[in-house]
Each structure stands twice: as C-alpha cells, then as structure tokens.
Motif scaffolding. Structure first.
Motif, PDB file in Angstrom:
ATOM      1  N   UNK A  52      27.167  74.803  25.594  1.00 38.30           N
ATOM      2  CA  UNK A  52      27.059  75.379  26.939  1.00 38.30           C
ATOM      3  C   UNK A  52      27.396  76.864  26.897  1.00 38.30           C
ATOM      4  N   UNK A  53      26.776  77.612  27.809  1.00 38.81           N
ATOM      5  CA  UNK A  53      27.052  79.037  27.974  1.00 38.81           C
ATOM      6  C   UNK A  53      27.397  79.273  29.436  1.00 38.81           C
ATOM      7  N   UNK A  54      28.533  79.923  29.676  1.00 33.42           N
ATOM      8  CA  UNK A  54      28.905  80.314  31.039  1.00 33.42           C
ATOM      9  C   UNK A  54      28.861  81.828  31.141  1.00 33.42           C
ATOM     10  N   UNK A  55      28.013  82.330  32.023  1.00 33.84           N
ATOM     11  CA  UNK A  55      27.927  83.770  32.277  1.00 33.84           C
ATOM     12  C   UNK A  55      28.553  84.019  33.630  1.00 33.84           C
ATOM     13  N   UNK A  56      29.728  84.619  33.632  1.00 36.11           N
ATOM     14  CA  UNK A  56      30.484  84.828  34.869  1.00 36.11           C
ATOM     15  C   UNK A  56      31.236  86.143  34.757  1.00 36.11           C
ATOM     16  N   UNK A  57      31.187  86.948  35.795  1.00 35.47           N
ATOM     17  CA  UNK A  57      31.789  88.280  35.754  1.00 35.47           C
ATOM     18  C   UNK A  57      33.305  88.211  35.825  1.00 35.47           C
ATOM     19  N   UNK A  58      33.929  89.363  35.723  1.00 36.83           N
ATOM     20  CA  UNK A  58      35.385  89.462  35.794  1.00 36.83           C
ATOM     21  C   UNK A  58      35.895  88.882  37.114  1.00 36.83           C
ATOM     22  N   UNK A  59      37.059  88.278  37.066  1.00 42.06           N
ATOM     23  CA  UNK A  59      37.682  87.790  38.283  1.00 42.06           C
ATOM     24  C   UNK A  59      37.237  86.414  38.723  1.00 42.06           C
ATOM     25  N   UNK A  60      36.404  85.756  37.923  1.00 41.51           N
ATOM     26  CA  UNK A  60      35.924  84.422  38.317  1.00 41.51           C
ATOM     27  C   UNK A  60      36.834  83.306  37.841  1.00 41.51           C
ATOM     28  N   UNK A  61      37.758  83.598  36.934  1.00 42.19           N
ATOM     29  CA  UNK A  61      38.655  82.559  36.427  1.00 42.19           C
ATOM     30  C   UNK A  61      38.024  81.725  35.333  1.00 42.19           C
ATOM     31  N   UNK A  62      37.352  82.385  34.375  1.00 45.59           N
ATOM     32  CA  UNK A  62      36.651  81.652  33.311  1.00 45.59           C
ATOM     33  C   UNK A  62      37.607  80.786  32.496  1.00 45.59           C
ATOM     34  N   UNK A  63      38.818  81.300  32.238  1.00 43.61           N
ATOM     35  CA  UNK A  63      39.758  80.564  31.392  1.00 43.61           C
ATOM     36  C   UNK A  63      40.174  79.249  32.035  1.00 43.61           C
ATOM     37  N   UNK A  64      40.607  79.292  33.298  1.00 43.71           N
ATOM     38  CA  UNK A  64      41.081  78.064  33.931  1.00 43.71           C
ATOM     39  C   UNK A  64      39.928  77.100  34.197  1.00 43.71           C
ATOM     40  N   UNK A  65      38.732  77.609  34.459  1.00 47.86           N
ATOM     41  CA  UNK A  65      37.584  76.717  34.636  1.00 47.86           C
ATOM     42  C   UNK A  65      37.283  75.978  33.337  1.00 47.86           C
ATOM     43  N   UNK A  66      37.335  76.699  32.213  1.00 52.72           N
ATOM     44  CA  UNK A  66      37.065  76.069  30.917  1.00 52.72           C
ATOM     45  C   UNK A  66      38.115  75.012  30.589  1.00 52.72           C
TER      46      UNK A  66
END
Length: 675
Positions: A52-66
């Motif tokens: 999977x690839x997640x493309x999300x800008x700064x401030x979206x909370x990529x770490x906690x979502x993952x």
C-alpha cells in the motif's frame, strides 16, 4: 475500487485481533477529516497482504494512522512484527511517542493489552565503546570491528551484558522492558546505569517487541537484514513494513548497492602492508591504484566515466598480470593479509581496523558486475574544506536489486509520503511486478485552503546560462516584497549552492537587514552540529520583538528543506528559487539512458525531472506543519509551470501565476497575510 463498509472492516479486524479493532488503537478523542477512511483503507490493505502507498501531506497524522491500522493485525499473531522505517531520530521518536499515547489510552480504559516497541539507532550511535565512538566508521566496518572486539573479549560493555544474562532476575527485566515503548535514548540511559551495551541489549529485546523502529538500512541492506531478522526470530514473510518518507527509497537503495575507494583508504592499507612486509605484488597492486587516483585528480572537474574492461586491462598492465584470474588471486591474498593484520593489531592492543577489506569488496563487486548495465564505473571529484577529494566508484542505477525482496517477500508494506509521485515510485521499485496487489491511498490536506497560497513567478529562472549578476538582482527585487510583508521567518531554498552563493554575494544579507530580518546561510559541507546551531538561531528569531523574523538561505534537497519542521512563525513563507535539477554528469546521463531502456520515453522523467520536483515538493511543505499554520509558497522559476504535473496535488491546486512585477507580488503577499 469501491469503498469497503467501515463497520465490516472493523468487525473483521476485531475477529482477527481477538477483541480489538483500529478504533481501540486510535488514542485521540476524535478523527481529523478523512483519518478514519484512510485507516480503514490501510487496515484492509495490510490484512490482505498488499503493498500500500499513502500519499498525505503534513499534518495529517500519517504515523498514528499507520499504527492504528497495523497493530490490530500484528497483535493477532505475536510472531508478526511491525518494522517502522524512518530517516531521522526525530521521526523515530515520534513513532514511540504515538505508541505511548496508545498504551496510555489502554491504561485509562483498563484494556489488558501491552505493546512492546523499541527505537533503534546504528551501532556507532548506540555503542559506548570509545574506539567506535571516536572512529565513526561506515556500518560494515563498524560491524567488523565490533565483532573483533567481542570475539577477543576487548569490550567490557558486552562482557558485562553477557554476565548479566546469566543472573536470575535478568529475564524479568527483559520482560518488563519489552512490555513498554522505548526510545533509543531511554535504552541508552538504562544501559549506562548498569554499564552494559545498549546496542546488544536492544538485540536481546527484539524478539519480544511488537514494533521495531529503525532506519532503512536495517531492513534494506541485505548484509544487515540477515542478522537483524535472525535477532527478531522471524522471516520477511512475518513482517509488516512501514516506510516513512518513502520518496527517499530509490536513492537510498542505489547507495546501499554502490561501492567506492579513496586514496586515504588505499594509503592506510598500503601502510599496513608495508609494515608487515607483505608480498611485493600485493604492495605494488595497492600502490598502483593509489597512484592512478592521485594522477587523475588534476585532470577532472567533477566526474569521469570509466570503461570497465579498459580499466581492468590497465590494472593488468600496470601490475604485469596475465588475466582476471590473477587479480582474483591477489584479492584472496590481500584478504588473508587483512585478516592477519587485524589480529596482529588486536594482539598488540591497537585499534583493529581493517583497511584492506574494502579494497577486496570493491574489486569483487566490480569484477562480478563488469558487464551489468545497472552499474556505472567512474572516478569522482569533490571540493572539500581540506582540498580535492577523489574516489573510484561503482554506482548502482537500479534500486530494485535492493528493494525487490522487501516488496515481494514481506507480509505487507505501507509506503508513506506527503510528496510522492506514485507513477514514478511504483515503476522504479517494481511494485506493479511484485506479485502482490497494490493499493494507492490519497488523502486531502487537512488544513483550510485559505491557509495556503502558492505564487508562481513568470519570467524568472535559474538555468545555468542565466545565472548572471543581472538575474540574481532581478530575483532579489522579487524577493524584497515577500520579506517586507511576511510577519516573521522566511525560508529560501535554491536549486544549488551556486545559486545560494549568488544570492548571498549579490546582497541578500543586506536586503534582509533592510527588512529588519536576520539572514542565515546554509553552507556546503557544513557539519550536522554546526547546521543545528544555525537552524536553532533562525527559529529563535520567530519570537523576538526587536526583529521581524529571520531568513534561512539553503539548498533544495538539503537537510533543512527536507529534514526539518518549521511550524507557526518559524517559517511563514518559503521561496523555492529555481528547479533543483541535478547538474549533468556521466553517471546521471547513464541513469537516464538506463531508465529509458526499461521505461521507453520515461527515462528523463524518472532520472531527472521527477527527482528535482520531489526535492521542490519537500521544500514547499516546510511552512505547513500544523492544522493552524498559514504558509505562503513562492515558486520562483517559470519552469515549475512546465513541470507542474510532478508537483504535489495541494501545491498545484493552490498555484497562481504572477508576473515578476514587485507591486503585484506585494499585493498578493499583503492580501494573504491580512496586511
């Protein structure tokens, strides 16, 4: 692909992870816009073993979502591990902090589930042995030296840990540590109290952990990965691999599979051989290599291509050898001498550094890959503070030789980036040929559209033939209204250090002072610690009342345009001066030609355009780090319009073209900041 019912996904995950679903692992009171949808998509992809690839800008909370998506699946099978790869210690610490947030939620709700997580650093950073701290060797050499010290019982920290392992309460201590999130610094502090080795303590902990946070090399370097997975007690097929800032992966993978020799290393190897009265043919082999590099140093300005066959023939002629078999015999003798010299140093109480091993490694790889089009042989030259530095290099052009194993053999992967161009990434790394299904997830920026303004200036550019005093002065004229009307700090990231110095030499410092801002400049070759001092000073001006902020002048693709966060007034505006194309070199041209054969009509895009725009995208994101941040982005080169398809979606959507007219730029900046 149609969206899956959220309740069905969470119900599925609850059955596979006993009683917990992703809702339970999300530690905050509410989701930001789109967070829950993205977590659902990631959960489904991981559960089904996809890349999977997640493309999300700064401030979206990529770490906690993952983490929220992956943990329910991993904890269902205690053998399964989450390997979270990132580039910097700051990013590593963020993963551990988010894991602590989850465990605090569990404690508050009395959920009887523990999460073991540990953040690792390299051997050089974690090792308390003064010899390794002082030498700061490359990873392979550090590993070899560490192994030798341990084997000969010359490391008291490892010896003490070995003794502790035999004590009655040691396993209880390990169990306690393994049931909590631990940052590398936490582990180092704990080890210091008992005078034990934190690096090998972390290796003992590994098989007990659910999440291991480390840099890319631990996973992608085949030599390191083998030992790493053995310490984990798992295979790749048991691992969920999450890669933060994954846009760096192609370049990093090529670096792992490239090799180099320098006159310094050859000179040190020669000393060792001469001191031990090695065979003449071995001394002569190394001496001739060093002479060849020293002679060519004054003949090249940047990089010189080598014809591999002619280079080997030159080696044969200079050493009066008849065939490649003779070179291989010399390498075998050199290896034996290197091992013997290393042991002799140990016996004499000296630092057992093996300078001969890199020579053997280089030529073994050179001879093995002599006809492989995925490698490029060259001699490179760099100007350093100590003078010209020359190196013999074998550069890898194909990242797939390193990345294929990860994307094909792991249980599932998740690539995270805010600036990724997915078409380039998937093709370069072969995700569409990995044998796994591919899931691309895009997330809209969470910040209000009115918080971002992107200006594209017409007419200005930093093409090589345009870099004149007149051009720099025109740029400074266009920069002036931005500095005057931006409340506090401004970042200016340039196409190259040549442009950085051109702006500085033509009056940027004076211009900043005129606007009551303090100017700081990132210099080529600056040490990490010196750069940190400059950055902290720059940040401090955001809160000073006697200045209207500061200006940080640096280079696109540098540590400040990619690796630093500047929330709030620490960077209200960023100016990208020029498209940061790599300067044409023989190896760069070879990479484009190689990609052109693999991907017809895409060679220049993959090898030249996309990497430059990726560096620009990273710089654009520096001012927008939080939901409340308001950031002005100025693309000061008309060519950004030409290559706009490779800009991040959120940058492209907010982009407005303006002439270089000072008054119009001033109006746009004032309107944005409400002046």
């Amino acid at each position: 692909m149609p969206e899956t019912d959220p309740d069905k996904i969470d119900s599925f995950l609850k059955t596979t992870s006993k009683i917990l679903g992703y809702h339970d692992f999300f530690p905050y009171d509410s989701y930001r816009p789109e967070q829950e949808r993205v977590i659902q998509n990631i959960s489904e992809a991981i559960a089904l073993g996809k890349n999977a690839i997640l493309i999300a800008s700064n401030g979206t909370g990529k770490t906690i979502m993952a983490l929220s998506a992956a943990l329910p699946i991993a904890l269902n099978d205690k053998k399964r591990k989450i390997l979270f790869c990132s580039r910097t210690y700051t990013q590593n610490a963020r993963v551990i902090q988010e894991t602590k947030e989850i465990t605090q939620k569990f404690a508050k709700l009395q959920i009887q589930e523990t999460i073991g997580a540990v953040s690792l650093r390299g051997r050089n950073e974690m090792c308390p042995h003064k010899t390794l701290q002082r030498l700061q060797l490359p990873p392979q050499e550090s590993m070899s030296l560490c192994s030798t010290l341990r084997k000969n019982k010359k490391c008291r920290y490892f010896n003490q840990l070995f003794k502790r392992k035999k004590t009655k309460g040691f396993q209880d201590e390990i169990d306690a540590l393994a049931n909590m999130p631990l940052d590398a610094q936490d582990l180092m502090d704990f080890s210091e109290q008992d005078d034990v080795c934190p690096y090998f303590l972390s290796k003992i902990l590994l098989e007990h952990e659910d999440i291991i946070v480390c840099n890319y090399q631990w996973i992608f370097d085949p030599n390191i990965r083998e030992n790493f997975l053995e310490s984990l007690g798992v295979g790749l097929s048991d691992c969920i691999i999450i890669m933060d800032e994954c846009h760096n992966l192609p370049e990093m993978a090529n670096g792992i599979n490239s090799f180099r020799l320098t006159p310094f290393g050859l000179r040190q190897a020669l000393k060792d051989l001469e001191v031990t009265r090695a065979k003449f043919k071995l001394v002569n082999f190394v001496k001739n290599l060093r002479k060849m590099l020293e002679v060519v140093k004054d003949r090249i300005t940047d990089e010189m291509e080598l014809d591999p066959s002619k280079f080997i023939q030159t080696i044969l002629n200079k050493n009066k050898l008849g065939s490649v078999r003779d070179i291989k015999d010399i390498l075998l003798d050199l290896k034996d001498y290197g091992d013997a010299i290393e042991q002799e140093k140990i016996d004499q109480g000296q630092v057992p550094r093996n300078f001969i091993a890199p020579i053997c490694e280089f030529f073994e790889n050179f001879l093995e890959r002599i006809d492989d089009p995925a490698y490029f042989a060259c001699i490179t030259l760099k100007n350093t503070s100590k003078g010209k530095s020359v190196a013999l290099e074998l550069k890898c052009l194909s990242p797939r030789s390193i990345t294929d194993a990860i994307f094909k053999e792991s249980f599932a992967t998740l690539s995270l980036s805010g600036t990724l161009h997915p078409f380039t990434y998937t093709h370069l790394l072969g995700l569409n040929h990995s044998g796994k299904m591919l899931k691309i997830i895009k997330m809209k920026p969470p910040f209000p559209e009115e918080n971002v303004k992107v200006l594209l200036t017409a007419e200005l550019n930093t093409k090589g033939d345009q870099r004149t005093i007149s051009m720099y002065r025109e740029m400074l004229i266009a920069i002036k209204p931005i500095l005057l009307n931006t409340p506090k700090n401004v970042g200016i990231f340039c196409a190259s250090y040549e442009v950085v110095n051109g702006l500085w030499d033509n009056g940027l410092e004076r211009l900043a002072k005129m606007c009551n801002k303090k100017a700081f400049r990132e210099k080529n070759g600056l040490t990490a610690s010196d750069n940190d001092i400059i950055v902290e000073q720059f940040r401090s001006y955001a809160s000073r009342s006697d200045f209207n902020g500061a200006v940080l002048l640096g280079v696109s693709g540098g540590r400040n345009s990619e690796g630093e966060d500047f929330p709030g007034d620490q960077m209200n505006a960023v100016i990208i001066c020029g498209v940061p194309f790599q300067r044409p070199t023989p190896s760069g041209n070879a990479k484009i030609a190689y990609y052109e054969k693999l991907f017809p009509r895409k060679g220049r895009v993959f090898g030249y355009i996309a990497p430059a725009m990726q560096r620009s995208n990273q710089g654009c994101g520096r001012p927008i780090r939080r939901m409340t941040d308001k950031g002005l982005i100025v693309l000061m080169d008309y060519r950004f319009g030409t290559y706009s398809p490779y800009l991040s979606d959120w940058v492209r959507r907010a982009m407005v073209k303006v002439p270089k007219h000072t008054g119009i730029i001033e109006q746009e900046v004032q309107k944005f900041f409400g002046k």
